[in-house]
Motif scaffolding. Structure first.
Motif, PDB file in Angstrom:
ATOM      1  N   UNK A 127      41.781  40.463  41.605  1.00  0.00           N
ATOM      2  CA  UNK A 127      43.136  39.947  41.391  1.00  0.00           C
ATOM      3  C   UNK A 127      43.678  40.390  40.037  1.00  0.00           C
ATOM      4  N   UNK A 128      42.873  40.287  39.009  1.00  0.00           N
ATOM      5  CA  UNK A 128      43.305  40.721  37.676  1.00  0.00           C
ATOM      6  C   UNK A 128      43.572  42.225  37.632  1.00  0.00           C
TER       7      UNK A 128
ATOM      8  N   UNK B 239      34.591  45.110  44.534  1.00  0.00           N
ATOM      9  CA  UNK B 239      35.237  43.933  43.951  1.00  0.00           C
ATOM     10  C   UNK B 239      35.811  43.015  45.022  1.00  0.00           C
ATOM     11  N   UNK B 240      36.320  43.586  46.087  1.00  0.00           N
ATOM     12  CA  UNK B 240      36.879  42.781  47.174  1.00  0.00           C
ATOM     13  C   UNK B 240      35.809  41.898  47.805  1.00  0.00           C
TER      14      UNK B 240
ATOM     15  N   UNK C  18      41.808  36.444  51.513  1.00  0.00           N
ATOM     16  CA  UNK C  18      41.415  36.231  50.119  1.00  0.00           C
ATOM     17  C   UNK C  18      42.517  36.630  49.152  1.00  0.00           C
ATOM     18  N   UNK C  19      43.676  37.025  49.690  1.00  0.00           N
ATOM     19  CA  UNK C  19      44.755  37.542  48.846  1.00  0.00           C
ATOM     20  C   UNK C  19      45.861  36.507  48.641  1.00  0.00           C
TER      21      UNK C  19
ATOM     22  N   UNK D  32      35.479  52.888  46.045  1.00  0.00           N
ATOM     23  CA  UNK D  32      34.199  52.184  45.975  1.00  0.00           C
ATOM     24  C   UNK D  32      34.278  50.963  45.069  1.00  0.00           C
ATOM     25  N   UNK D  33      34.939  51.093  43.934  1.00  0.00           N
ATOM     26  CA  UNK D  33      35.074  49.952  43.020  1.00  0.00           C
ATOM     27  C   UNK D  33      35.887  48.845  43.680  1.00  0.00           C
ATOM     28  N   UNK D  34      37.000  49.186  44.281  1.00  0.00           N
ATOM     29  CA  UNK D  34      37.836  48.174  44.937  1.00  0.00           C
ATOM     30  C   UNK D  34      37.105  47.508  46.098  1.00  0.00           C
TER      31      UNK D  34
END
Length: 133
Positions: free
Chosen positions: A54-55, A45-46, A90-91, A40-42
Motif C-alpha cells: 500500500x505504501x 509484497x501482495x 486486500x485493496x 516479482x517484488x509486487x
C-alpha cells in the motif's frame, strides 16, 4: 551501483523470501530486467506485506505528475503492476475513482510513451469497458 545498493537495502525490509527473489535478478551474471524485478517484488509484497505494498502504491501514484515524462511513464507502469498482482479484496486502500481520473488525464499527456502506458493500464483495469473522456 544500483545492484549493490539494492542488495544492501533489501535486508532492511525484513523479507527473506523477497531477498531470495531479488538476488536471482541481481546476481550480476544475467541481464538485468527491471520489469521482471518489479513484477516479482509486487507479487511477493501482495502476498506477504499488504501494508508495505500500500505504501509503495501511494508513493508511486505521487509520481504520476512528475515533470519528467520517463518518471510519469514508469510510475504508471509500476502502479499497473501493483494492481495486477494484488488481490482486489486486500485493496481497501485503493481509491479507484482517483486512479481512473488520473489515468484518463495521463492518456492526454504530451508524451506519447506516457499516453501509451496510461492506456494500457486503463485497459487492464477495465477490459472491454469504454471509460468516459
Amino acid at each position: 551501483e544500483c545492484r549493490a545498493t539494492f542488495h544492501l537495502c533489501v535486508p532492511f525490509l525484513g523479507l527473506k523470501r523477497l531477498q531470495t527473489a531479488v538476488n536471482e535478478h541481481l546476481d550480476g551474471t544475467a541481464e538485468l530486467k527491471p520489469e521482471e524485478l518489479q513484477v516479482d517484488i509486487c507479487r511477493h509484497l501482495a502476498k506477504e506485506n499488504a501494508e508495505l505494498l500500500e505504501n509503495l502504491y501511494k508513493s508511486t501514484i505521487m509520481y504520476f505528475f512528475s515533470r519528467w515524462e520517463e518518471i510519469r511513464a514508469v510510475a504508471v507502469k509500476l502502479a499497473g503492476i501493483i494492481l495486477e498482482h494484488t488481490d482486489r479484496q486486500r485493496m481497501k486502500w485503493l481509491n479507484l475513482d482517483h486512479l481512473l481520473m488520473s489515468l484518463q488525464f495521463l492518456k492526454k499527456d504530451p508524451s506519447p510513451s506516457v499516453q501509451l502506458v496510461a492506456t494500457e493500464v486503463l485497459n487492464d483495469i477495465c477490459p472491454g469497458r469504454v471509460l468516459g473522456e
